[in-house]
Design a protein around this motif. Sequence first.
Motif, PDB file in Angstrom:
ATOM      1  N   GLU A  61     -44.572  15.270 -19.748  1.00  0.00           N
ATOM      2  CA  GLU A  61     -44.297  15.860 -18.444  1.00  0.00           C
ATOM      3  C   GLU A  61     -45.429  15.579 -17.463  1.00  0.00           C
ATOM      4  OE1 GLU A  61     -42.323  18.027 -15.451  1.00  0.00           O
ATOM      5  OE2 GLU A  61     -41.668  17.074 -17.307  1.00  0.00           O
ATOM      6  N   ALA A  62     -46.667  15.687 -17.951  1.00  0.00           N
ATOM      7  CA  ALA A  62     -47.813  15.388 -17.092  1.00  0.00           C
ATOM      8  C   ALA A  62     -47.814  13.932 -16.665  1.00  0.00           C
ATOM      9  CB  ALA A  62     -49.108  15.735 -17.819  1.00  0.00           C
ATOM     10  N   ARG A  64     -45.181  12.015 -16.376  1.00  0.00           N
ATOM     11  CA  ARG A  64     -44.044  11.772 -15.481  1.00  0.00           C
ATOM     12  C   ARG A  64     -44.313  12.280 -14.072  1.00  0.00           C
ATOM     13  NH1 ARG A  64     -39.749  14.344 -13.471  1.00  0.00           N
ATOM     14  NH2 ARG A  64     -40.363  16.322 -14.442  1.00  0.00           N
ATOM     15  N   THR A  65     -44.930  13.437 -13.968  1.00  0.00           N
ATOM     16  CA  THR A  65     -45.119  14.067 -12.657  1.00  0.00           C
ATOM     17  C   THR A  65     -46.472  13.789 -12.041  1.00  0.00           C
ATOM     18  OG1 THR A  65     -45.979  16.115 -13.641  1.00  0.00           O
ATOM     19  CG2 THR A  65     -43.582  15.932 -13.369  1.00  0.00           C
ATOM     20  N   GLY A  66     -47.400  13.267 -12.861  1.00  0.00           N
ATOM     21  CA  GLY A  66     -48.762  13.095 -12.350  1.00  0.00           C
ATOM     22  C   GLY A  66     -49.533  14.394 -12.287  1.00  0.00           C
ATOM     23  N   GLY A  67     -49.007  15.415 -12.929  1.00  0.00           N
ATOM     24  CA  GLY A  67     -49.664  16.711 -12.919  1.00  0.00           C
ATOM     25  C   GLY A  67     -50.781  16.787 -13.940  1.00  0.00           C
TER      26      GLY A  67
END
Length: 423
Positions: A61-62, A64-67
Motif C-alpha cells: 500500500e505504501a 502504491r500510494t507513495g505514503g
Amino acid sequence: MTVTAWKTWAPFVDALRRSAPPGTRTHAFVGTVGKGAWQGTYTDDGDAAARREHHRALALEAARTGGPGPRAGLEDALRAVAAQLPDSEQLVHVTATADGADDAVELITLPPAVVPGPGLPVLEIVLEPGALPAPHRATLAPRPDATPAPSADPEAVARVVREHLPEAGGATPDEVEAARAQLPGGAQLPHEVRALYSVAASGALRLGDDDRFGGFEIVPLSGSFLREAFLPARRFGTWSADAETRAPQDPEGRVQPAVGSPLWFPVGTDGAGNVWAVDLAPGPAGHLGQVVFLDHEEHAGARFRAESLAALLVDRVPAPARTADAPPADAPGDVPPQQPEFLALDPAAWTERLDAGTVPDTLKAAGLVPDREHPPALADVLPVADRLLELRGLPTIEVTRLTPAAGGRRGEATGLLARLFGR
C-alpha cells in the motif's frame, strides 16, 4: 521530559500498539536507543503467517500510494526518544498491549560484567573481571639458541632504505633503546631492525611494482596503534567468539603458535591494518629476526613471510605459496575439559545447573546465546544473568519500570529478580 518519564515513551508505545498485526494482544520492542539512533527487534504474540501478510499488505500500500512505510510511525517516535539521549545509549524493553492495561517500558542498566553482542542485548557474562581465555594468556619466550638466517644483512637493509627514502630521518639510539626496553624476557632487537630504524624512523618504503615484494609503510617505534594491535588482549573480542580460538600451526615449524605476542615486533604495514613483523621468538625451524605477516582479519597467529629483513627488502622475495595449516596442537595454557573456563548454554540449561549447584567454579565467563540464529527471549535471559552475577557476588542488572499510572510515571530501579519474583 526525560527518558525516565512515561510521556517520553508514550508516543512510541501508542505507535507500537497501532502497528501490531490483527489478532495480536502484545507487541514488544527490545533494543537500544540513543546517540541519535536506535536498533532492536520487534516481537508479538500473534500468528506468524498473519504477521507476514499484514506487513506485506502495508508495504504494498505504501509503494502504491507513495505514503509512509509500515513502520514510519515507530521510527518517528523512536527518533524523538533518541534525541533525549544525545551522548548515551539505553537498553529498553517496551511492551504495548491491545487494551493498554499492561503497557510498560523497562529501562535496563547492565553492569560491566554483562556483555552485549551484535543485535543481542545480553551475549555473555564475564564472571572474573578482565579475564581472557587461556590461549590469550599464554606467552612466548625468546629462544636462547635461535640465530639469524644466513641472508640477514644489516648493511644491505640500511642501504636499500637509504636509497628509497633519501630524505628520511632515522630514530635516535635512545628511541631504539626505549622500544627495546618494552620487550619482555630480555629480548633484543636484531641488528637488521636497528639498521632499518637508524636510517628511517617512518615513511613509505616503495621498492617496486613487479611481482616481487613491493614495500611497506614503516611502523614508528612509538605512537602507532599497530604496536599493540596484535597483542593477545587486543585480538580478543568476546568469550563467545574467541574461547575456542587456536593459532594456526606452521607446518614447517618456523613460527611458534600463539594468539599474539609482543615478540612479534611490527616494522611495516600495508596501510590496511596488516603488519609485517620481525619475529623475536621463532619456532625450532625458524630464524631470529625472520619476518612474519600479521593479518587483521585473523584472530590468532602469524604466518611466515621471509627468513630475514634483507630477504624481504633487498632480495624482495615473493610471498610463499600458502599451504594448509598443520593440525592444531594443544595451545599453550589450554585447560582440561573437566575444568572449563567458559560454557555457552541456553537459559533453561543454566537454570538447571544453578538449581542443582553444578555451575563449575572454574568458569571465567558464561555464554547465554549458544545459537545466534535462534537467540532466547530477553525475559528468559535476564533472570539467569542475574543469578549468575549473584553467584559470584557481582553487581546485578537494574531495571526501571515505567507504566502509564496516575501521575504519568511509576517505576524505580530494582534488581531484576526482585521485580520478576517479588523478592
